[in-house]
Design a protein around this motif. Structure first.
Motif, PDB file in Angstrom:
ATOM      1  N   HIS A 118      42.280  26.730  26.771  1.00 14.22           N
ATOM      2  CA  HIS A 118      40.849  26.526  27.001  1.00 14.22           C
ATOM      3  C   HIS A 118      40.538  26.919  28.441  1.00 14.22           C
ATOM      4  CE1 HIS A 118      40.642  24.405  23.196  1.00 14.22           C
ATOM      5  NE2 HIS A 118      41.697  23.688  23.582  1.00 14.22           N
ATOM      6  N   PRO A 119      40.348  28.194  28.722  1.00 13.23           N
ATOM      7  CA  PRO A 119      40.227  28.629  30.119  1.00 13.23           C
ATOM      8  C   PRO A 119      38.968  28.126  30.828  1.00 13.23           C
ATOM      9  CG  PRO A 119      39.854  30.470  28.648  1.00 13.23           C
ATOM     10  CD  PRO A 119      40.325  29.326  27.810  1.00 13.23           C
ATOM     11  N   ILE A 120      37.843  28.094  30.136  1.00 11.27           N
ATOM     12  CA  ILE A 120      36.596  27.673  30.794  1.00 11.27           C
ATOM     13  C   ILE A 120      36.631  26.180  31.078  1.00 11.27           C
ATOM     14  CG2 ILE A 120      34.098  27.500  30.528  1.00 11.27           C
ATOM     15  CD1 ILE A 120      34.243  30.138  28.976  1.00 11.27           C
ATOM     16  N   ALA A 121      37.081  25.383  30.121  1.00  9.64           N
ATOM     17  CA  ALA A 121      37.158  23.937  30.333  1.00  9.64           C
ATOM     18  C   ALA A 121      38.159  23.604  31.427  1.00  9.64           C
ATOM     19  CB  ALA A 121      37.542  23.238  29.037  1.00  9.64           C
ATOM     20  N   SER A 122      39.272  24.316  31.444  1.00  9.75           N
ATOM     21  CA  SER A 122      40.277  24.077  32.472  1.00  9.75           C
ATOM     22  C   SER A 122      39.756  24.459  33.853  1.00  9.75           C
ATOM     23  CB  SER A 122      41.534  24.865  32.137  1.00  9.75           C
ATOM     24  OG  SER A 122      42.500  24.700  33.113  1.00  9.75           O
ATOM     25  N   ALA A 123      39.033  25.575  33.943  1.00  7.57           N
ATOM     26  CA  ALA A 123      38.474  26.006  35.227  1.00  7.57           C
ATOM     27  C   ALA A 123      37.445  25.009  35.733  1.00  7.57           C
ATOM     28  CB  ALA A 123      37.850  27.386  35.090  1.00  7.57           C
ATOM     29  N   LEU A 124      36.583  24.526  34.851  1.00  5.43           N
ATOM     30  CA  LEU A 124      35.572  23.547  35.266  1.00  5.43           C
ATOM     31  C   LEU A 124      36.213  22.232  35.685  1.00  5.43           C
ATOM     32  CD1 LEU A 124      32.742  24.157  32.660  1.00  5.43           C
ATOM     33  CD2 LEU A 124      32.722  24.705  35.092  1.00  5.43           C
ATOM     34  N   LYS A 125      37.278  21.838  34.988  1.00  4.81           N
ATOM     35  CA  LYS A 125      37.967  20.595  35.343  1.00  4.81           C
ATOM     36  C   LYS A 125      38.595  20.712  36.733  1.00  4.81           C
ATOM     37  CE  LYS A 125      42.016  19.667  33.862  1.00  4.81           C
ATOM     38  NZ  LYS A 125      43.222  19.384  33.083  1.00  4.81           N
ATOM     39  N   HIS A 126      39.276  21.807  36.994  1.00  4.14           N
ATOM     40  CA  HIS A 126      39.906  21.987  38.293  1.00  4.14           C
ATOM     41  C   HIS A 126      38.880  22.176  39.397  1.00  4.14           C
ATOM     42  CE1 HIS A 126      43.960  21.870  36.893  1.00  4.14           C
ATOM     43  NE2 HIS A 126      43.720  22.800  35.986  1.00  4.14           N
ATOM     44  N   LEU A 127      37.752  22.773  39.066  1.00  5.72           N
ATOM     45  CA  LEU A 127      36.694  22.962  40.054  1.00  5.72           C
ATOM     46  C   LEU A 127      36.042  21.628  40.411  1.00  5.72           C
ATOM     47  CD1 LEU A 127      35.307  25.314  41.553  1.00  5.72           C
ATOM     48  CD2 LEU A 127      33.596  25.300  39.773  1.00  5.72           C
ATOM     49  N   ALA A 128      36.011  20.690  39.474  1.00  8.76           N
ATOM     50  CA  ALA A 128      35.384  19.393  39.721  1.00  8.76           C
ATOM     51  C   ALA A 128      36.341  18.391  40.367  1.00  8.76           C
ATOM     52  CB  ALA A 128      34.850  18.812  38.415  1.00  8.76           C
ATOM     53  N   LEU A 129      37.640  18.544  40.147  1.00 10.02           N
ATOM     54  CA  LEU A 129      38.588  17.564  40.677  1.00 10.02           C
ATOM     55  C   LEU A 129      38.662  17.581  42.201  1.00 10.02           C
ATOM     56  CD1 LEU A 129      41.565  17.672  38.166  1.00 10.02           C
ATOM     57  CD2 LEU A 129      39.899  15.864  38.503  1.00 10.02           C
ATOM     58  N   GLY A 130      38.490  18.736  42.808  1.00 10.65           N
ATOM     59  CA  GLY A 130      38.544  18.821  44.268  1.00 10.65           C
ATOM     60  C   GLY A 130      37.446  18.025  44.949  1.00 10.65           C
ATOM     61  N   PRO A 131      36.162  18.270  44.624  1.00  7.18           N
ATOM     62  CA  PRO A 131      35.101  17.470  45.247  1.00  7.18           C
ATOM     63  C   PRO A 131      35.169  15.980  44.908  1.00  7.18           C
ATOM     64  CG  PRO A 131      34.193  19.504  44.407  1.00  7.18           C
ATOM     65  CD  PRO A 131      35.622  19.431  43.931  1.00  7.18           C
ATOM     66  N   ILE A 132      35.652  15.644  43.715  1.00  7.67           N
ATOM     67  CA  ILE A 132      35.818  14.227  43.370  1.00  7.67           C
ATOM     68  C   ILE A 132      36.876  13.602  44.273  1.00  7.67           C
ATOM     69  CG2 ILE A 132      36.653  12.654  41.578  1.00  7.67           C
ATOM     70  CD1 ILE A 132      35.240  14.492  39.542  1.00  7.67           C
ATOM     71  N   GLY A 133      37.972  14.317  44.504  1.00 12.64           N
ATOM     72  CA  GLY A 133      38.998  13.832  45.425  1.00 12.64           C
ATOM     73  C   GLY A 133      38.477  13.710  46.841  1.00 12.64           C
ATOM     74  N   LEU A 134      37.630  14.660  47.250  1.00 11.76           N
ATOM     75  CA  LEU A 134      37.027  14.594  48.584  1.00 11.76           C
ATOM     76  C   LEU A 134      36.104  13.381  48.701  1.00 11.76           C
ATOM     77  CD1 LEU A 134      36.719  16.090  51.308  1.00 11.76           C
ATOM     78  CD2 LEU A 134      34.746  17.230  50.298  1.00 11.76           C
ATOM     79  N   LEU A 135      35.354  13.089  47.660  1.00  6.35           N
ATOM     80  CA  LEU A 135      34.474  11.924  47.660  1.00  6.35           C
ATOM     81  C   LEU A 135      35.280  10.633  47.736  1.00  6.35           C
ATOM     82  CD1 LEU A 135      31.554  10.846  47.380  1.00  6.35           C
ATOM     83  CD2 LEU A 135      31.959  10.793  44.920  1.00  6.35           C
ATOM     84  N   THR A 163      29.370  21.769  53.542  1.00  8.90           N
ATOM     85  CA  THR A 163      29.549  22.919  52.666  1.00  8.90           C
ATOM     86  C   THR A 163      30.970  23.470  52.745  1.00  8.90           C
ATOM     87  OG1 THR A 163      27.236  23.467  53.036  1.00  8.90           O
ATOM     88  CG2 THR A 163      28.591  25.158  52.049  1.00  8.90           C
ATOM     89  N   ILE A 164      31.531  23.513  53.919  1.00  9.45           N
ATOM     90  CA  ILE A 164      32.879  24.059  54.078  1.00  9.45           C
ATOM     91  C   ILE A 164      33.912  23.163  53.402  1.00  9.45           C
ATOM     92  CG2 ILE A 164      34.670  24.636  55.759  1.00  9.45           C
ATOM     93  CD1 ILE A 164      32.404  25.477  57.649  1.00  9.45           C
ATOM     94  N   SER A 165      33.829  21.867  53.621  1.00 11.85           N
ATOM     95  CA  SER A 165      34.815  20.972  53.014  1.00 11.85           C
ATOM     96  C   SER A 165      34.665  20.937  51.494  1.00 11.85           C
ATOM     97  CB  SER A 165      34.702  19.568  53.599  1.00 11.85           C
ATOM     98  OG  SER A 165      33.445  19.001  53.324  1.00 11.85           O
ATOM     99  N   LEU A 166      33.444  21.028  50.987  1.00  6.94           N
ATOM    100  CA  LEU A 166      33.256  21.085  49.540  1.00  6.94           C
ATOM    101  C   LEU A 166      33.812  22.378  48.966  1.00  6.94           C
ATOM    102  CD1 LEU A 166      29.702  19.570  49.043  1.00  6.94           C
ATOM    103  CD2 LEU A 166      31.863  18.641  48.248  1.00  6.94           C
ATOM    104  N   GLY A 167      33.616  23.476  49.665  1.00  3.25           N
ATOM    105  CA  GLY A 167      34.154  24.752  49.197  1.00  3.25           C
ATOM    106  C   GLY A 167      35.672  24.760  49.187  1.00  3.25           C
ATOM    107  N   VAL A 168      36.275  24.221  50.252  1.00  3.70           N
ATOM    108  CA  VAL A 168      37.737  24.153  50.326  1.00  3.70           C
ATOM    109  C   VAL A 168      38.273  23.258  49.223  1.00  3.70           C
ATOM    110  CG1 VAL A 168      39.655  23.273  51.722  1.00  3.70           C
ATOM    111  CG2 VAL A 168      37.904  24.715  52.757  1.00  3.70           C
ATOM    112  N   SER A 169      37.635  22.121  49.009  1.00  3.92           N
ATOM    113  CA  SER A 169      38.137  21.203  47.985  1.00  3.92           C
ATOM    114  C   SER A 169      37.935  21.761  46.584  1.00  3.92           C
ATOM    115  CB  SER A 169      37.468  19.836  48.115  1.00  3.92           C
ATOM    116  OG  SER A 169      36.086  19.924  47.806  1.00  3.92           O
ATOM    117  N   ALA A 170      36.851  22.500  46.352  1.00  4.03           N
ATOM    118  CA  ALA A 170      36.625  23.082  45.028  1.00  4.03           C
ATOM    119  C   ALA A 170      37.586  24.230  44.767  1.00  4.03           C
ATOM    120  CB  ALA A 170      35.185  23.560  44.897  1.00  4.03           C
ATOM    121  N   LEU A 171      37.852  25.020  45.787  1.00  9.17           N
ATOM    122  CA  LEU A 171      38.707  26.188  45.603  1.00  9.17           C
ATOM    123  C   LEU A 171      40.186  25.810  45.572  1.00  9.17           C
ATOM    124  CD1 LEU A 171      38.708  29.270  45.364  1.00  9.17           C
ATOM    125  CD2 LEU A 171      38.905  29.377  47.830  1.00  9.17           C
TER     126      LEU A 171
END
Length: 88
Positions: free
Chosen positions: A29-46, A63-71
């Motif tokens: 499930h590439p799209i679901a997996s990509a969205l999950k990994h993209l969301a886990l970074g900012p959640i961890g930052l929060l 913006t920079i820290s959110l971008g780093v955590s998302a990527l």
């Protein structure tokens, strides 16, 4: 106005890159997996920002820290915190 358009373009490009990486790795499930990994970074930052007063490490949310955590996800947050500790 341009700033928000650049944020949207950045978000979409990161999403496309993650989808392509997942397609290359042949995820089920590439799209679901990509969205999950993209969301886990900012959640961890929060979460890191919430518990920062207890552990003594500050992590600004911008913006920079959110971008780093998302990527980069959790390793990106860890690297960001280490660099923030050394250079402040």
């Amino acid at each position: 106005m341009e700033y928000s358009i650049l944020n949207i373009i950045g978000f979409v490009s990161i999403l496309i890159i993650l989808i392509l990486i997942n397609l290359i790795l042949k995820s089920n499930h590439p799209i679901a997996s990509a969205l999950k990994h993209l969301a886990l970074g900012p959640i961890g930052l929060l979460i890191t920002s919430i518990i920062s007063e207890y552990i003594g490490i500050t992590c600004p949310i911008n913006t920079i820290s959110l971008g780093v955590s998302a990527l980069l996800g959790t390793p990106g947050i860890g690297s960001f915190l280490i660099l923030n500790t050394f250079f402040t």
